[in-house]
Design an enzyme around this catalytic site. Structure first.
Site, short mmCIF file in Angstrom:
data_model
loop_
_atom_site.label_atom_id
_atom_site.label_comp_id
_atom_site.label_asym_id
_atom_site.label_seq_id
_atom_site.Cartn_x
_atom_site.Cartn_y
_atom_site.Cartn_z
N GLU A 329 0.82 -1.21 0.00
CA GLU A 329 0.00 0.00 0.00
C GLU A 329 0.85 1.26 0.00
O GLU A 329 0.52 2.26 -0.64
CB GLU A 329 -0.92 0.00 1.22
N ASP A 357 -6.92 1.36 8.30
CA ASP A 357 -5.61 1.93 7.96
C ASP A 357 -5.50 3.37 8.46
O ASP A 357 -5.02 4.26 7.78
CB ASP A 357 -5.38 1.86 6.45
#
Length: 461
Positions: A329, A357
């Site tokens: 990511e 997140d």
């Protein structure tokens, strides 16, 4: 006579419907209470995080740490006896910071050592470093207004702070992060030979923050680094009294060929519709300068814990539930793209996906991306979350890794914790295990498990 009794009939049906709703509400309330009780009294997310941060540590895509993280999270889900645990192949960018110590100095009335880290994806400086006059700007337009005659041969210093008046610090981050992501190329287009960027945090300290940057096509690739907020304040003050101040920095990073890696997937098979999927996930990779505790070790272990909690409480899911550890990511999103591409090619129907997140802080709610009807249905579950301090359903989005699933019509949700401390640690050396509260982490995992339970039981339509 029929007309006379019609209102009575309608009232009776309304009362029956309300009674049924209350009955379902009570059953769900009791089960969700069990979820939170189990998470807070016998949760495993904190120990999982300890192992991920202490036994593995930094795990940037392509690194040995990333390989260890794949193995560890796979072993954890197998030990919890998930129905299936498997790896999904993905090629990821491989950038390394380099073995030599990074350093920076600027000359005011005296030489000042500056806390500095290379930005992810940057090229190295020459072996001897670079030294040049530094020019401070706070926007791309200000940079362009100076013109190449002023900027050429200089080091550009982007110094626009995150807006401290924004209550949601993610909004403040969004208003400043373009300096890091695109600033180096904007500076290079104007003839700069280097770029330094104020760290993306509202906190004033000596901790520099890294993060990804992208070189624009056709623009020269100049070295770029982040400096601490205290250093940025001092440098800005120095430039006001001595505009000819010179800045020196050195870094030895490399961009290597893409490397093989994996997403890690653990699942509980659905009893009624095993071909339909519900996902909870976080990203397994982290920046190389710290343990990646809040970003995003917490999201990974909360996702595993959400599925584990439902399993240990004996819940039999209708759909197949997946905990997904996405790889890459931070500097490429290759894991999220690979997962969505695989789902599409296999014709897997993903009904909903939840991502964590934003750190392991106190959960406040969930952002929702879906149709108005889908959002309204999920918002109707608000009373079930209120006893646990989770009050915000709907505001915000999903997450970067689950984003590609949105193209297939999947409802996307993001866990929203309190944001005030997140950017104190984001992409910095202090993002370590000791900065995570066990209780806050467990509350987030329980909130995700409760939402996963409701999504699986009632669907989104």
């Amino acid at each position: 006579m029929k007309r006379k009794f019609l209102p009575v009939l309608l009232l009776s049906l309304a009362i029956t419907g309300t009674s049924m709703a209350q009955s379902g509400y009570k059953e769900d309330s009791v089960f969700i209470r069990k979820i939170f009780h189990t998470a807070l009294s016998d949760g495993k997310s904190y120990e999982m995080l300890r192992r991920l941060t202490q036994e593995v540590g930094p795990r940037l895509s392509g690194s040995a740490g990333a390989v260890k993280a794949v193995t560890l999270t796979s072993e954890i889900m197998k030990a919890e006896k998930f129905d299936q645990v498997f790896l999904q192949n993905v090629m990821v960018p491989h950038w390394v910071r380099g073995a030599k110590e990074e350093g920076a100095i600027f000359n005011g009335k005296q030489k000042t050592v500056v806390p500095l880290v290379a930005l992810g994806g940057s090229v190295a400086t020459p072996k001897t470093g670079i030294k040049a006059q530094v020019i401070e700007v706070k926007s791309f337009q200000e940079l362009r207004d100076l013109g190449t005659s002023v900027v050429k041969g200089k080091i550009v210093f982007f110094n626009r702070p995150m807006d401290p008046t924004k209550l949601n610090t993610f909004d403040a981050y969004a208003g400043a992060v373009e300096q890091r992501g695109s600033g180096p190329s904007e500076a290079a287009k104007m003839g700069a030979i280097g770029c330094i960027v104020r760290s993306m945090t509202t906190r004033l300290d000596d901790v520099p923050h890294t993060g990804s940057m992208r070189y624009a096509s056709g623009a020269p690739m100049i070295p770029a680094a982040g400096i601490s907020t205290n250093a940025a304040e001092l440098l800005s003050k120095t430039l006001k009294t001595n505009p000819a101040t010179e800045f020196y920095f050195k870094q030895s990073c490399e961009i290597l060929p893409d490397a093989p890696s994996h997403n890690v997937i653990g699942e509980l098979k659905g009893a009624k519709s095993p071909e339909q999927y519900m996902v909870v996930g976080g990203h397994l990779d982290s920046w190389d300068i710290a343990d990646g505790a809040h970003d995003d070790g917490t999201g990974c272990v909360q996702s595993i814990e959400a599925v584990r909690l439902l399993k240990v409480l004996g819940y039999k899911p209708n759909n197949t539930l997946r905990a997904v550890m996405f790889m890459n990511e931070e500097n490429g999103l290759k894991g999220g793209i690979a997962y969505a591409d695989s789902a599409k090619s296999k014709k897997e129907k993903h009904i909903a996906a939840i991502e964590s997140d934003r750190g392991g802080f106190t959960p406040l709610g969930f952002g929702i991306v879906g149709t108005p009807a889908q959002k309204q249905k999920i918002k109707s579950w608000q009373p079930l979350f209120s006893p646990y301090g989770v009050h915000e359903l709907g505001v915000g989005g999903g997450g970067a890794d689950i984003g590609p699933l949105g193209q297939q019509g999947t409802v996307l949700m993001g866990l929203i914790p309190d944001s005030q401390r997140y950017f104190d640690y984001h992409h910095a050396t202090n993002d370590t295990f000791d900065k995570v509260s066990r209780r806050e982490l467990e509350l987030g995992a329980a909130s995700m498990a409760a939402m996963l339970y409701l999504l699986d039981k009632y669907g989104v339509e």
